[in-house]
Design a protein around this motif. Sequence first.
Motif, PDB file in Angstrom:
ATOM      1  N   ARG A 169      -3.983   7.757   6.920  1.00  0.00           N
ATOM      2  CA  ARG A 169      -3.054   7.286   5.898  1.00  0.00           C
ATOM      3  C   ARG A 169      -3.514   5.948   5.320  1.00  0.00           C
ATOM      4  NH1 ARG A 169       2.922   6.815   6.728  1.00  0.00           N
ATOM      5  NH2 ARG A 169       2.820   7.034   4.460  1.00  0.00           N
ATOM      6  N   LEU A 188       0.808  -1.217   0.000  1.00  0.00           N
ATOM      7  CA  LEU A 188       0.000   0.000   0.000  1.00  0.00           C
ATOM      8  C   LEU A 188       0.842   1.269   0.000  1.00  0.00           C
ATOM      9  CD1 LEU A 188      -2.762  -1.043   2.582  1.00  0.00           C
ATOM     10  CD2 LEU A 188      -3.013  -0.838   0.092  1.00  0.00           C
ATOM     11  N   ALA A 200      -4.541   5.300   1.483  1.00  0.00           N
ATOM     12  CA  ALA A 200      -3.847   4.251   0.728  1.00  0.00           C
ATOM     13  C   ALA A 200      -4.829   3.209   0.207  1.00  0.00           C
ATOM     14  CB  ALA A 200      -2.791   3.594   1.607  1.00  0.00           C
ATOM     15  N   TYR A 244      -0.282   8.294  -2.694  1.00  0.00           N
ATOM     16  CA  TYR A 244      -0.097   6.849  -2.749  1.00  0.00           C
ATOM     17  C   TYR A 244      -0.154   6.333  -4.190  1.00  0.00           C
ATOM     18  CZ  TYR A 244      -0.420   7.412   2.196  1.00  0.00           C
ATOM     19  OH  TYR A 244      -0.160   7.832   3.473  1.00  0.00           O
ATOM     20  N   LEU A 271       2.669   2.347   2.415  1.00  0.00           N
ATOM     21  CA  LEU A 271       2.612   3.005   3.715  1.00  0.00           C
ATOM     22  C   LEU A 271       3.979   3.081   4.375  1.00  0.00           C
ATOM     23  CD1 LEU A 271      -0.721   1.461   4.977  1.00  0.00           C
ATOM     24  CD2 LEU A 271      -0.280   3.901   4.646  1.00  0.00           C
TER      25      LEU A 271
END
Length: 308
Positions: free
Chosen positions: A205, A166, A209, A240, A168
């Motif tokens: 977040r 993702l 994502a 993202y 992240l």
Amino acid sequence: MVEHRPEQIWQSKLGQDDARVGKIWDSANHAFVERNVLIQHARLSDFVILGEKHDNADHHYLQGNVIQILARDGVPPAVVFEMLSEDDRPALEVWRKSAPEDVDALGLALDWDHSGWPPFKIYRPVFLAAISRSLRIEPGNLSHAQLQSLHRNGVAGLSADERHRLALDAPLAADARSSLGDEIREGHCGMVDAHGVDAMIEIQRVRDATLADALLRAGTPAVLIAGAGHARKDRAVPFYLRARSPERNVLSVAFVEVSERATEELADLERAYDFLWFTPRVDDLDPCERFKEELEKMHKGSAAKSAM
């Protein structure tokens, strides 16, 4: 369906006489432009993010308008909704098989009235635009179980592989993280401590994502219908998308209610979005007053349950 009304009939009542209402601001060129300029950019984009204020019916009408034009003039886009999660997919499939041309049947199938989102009637133009052009409607949000896990465990609840998939593991820039924290504090009227703000940043977040992931799974072209915060280029869904698919073109549009604050924050809005589309505003109510009222209702409800 017509492309646009000869004269825009605004549903939001405040600020209709503001000179900016109905106009589109091109952030890169610091100038107002005609609608066809935005549409041309949208046609050349793989992903178009249409960021709304959830309770503004004018934003949803204009979103539907953009979808109609894109579907009519080019490759039909998929439409991904923040308001729908994987939990809604079974209901979507039942609707597709039973009444795929009936927009109101979709609202009933999704049990929208109990979804927690503003009334279906103001989102109806967006769904109608997609249905009338036989576009794919796709969920974008986390499931209820995923959200619960996220609130309990934070990002640590995701595997290292999933965090990497993702994107992240790519940290936000310090100024972007700081501005998100400020927004969260303000949105909760200063009633969240530093630890809570950090936790909410991570939740946001993951949500951003996940919406980006839904767009990538939907394929190109695709349109995302989401709150304007998710459309920010510096820290939200576009961030993202760039991290995972840098070759894709992403267009970020924010529908912005006219206000003194919108004027004061123009420089920030220009950094955050490619285009700003100004509309009247729904109300002038203090969001913190509403927030306090909701808290009081929750406390009264908890007290009543305790007394039973």
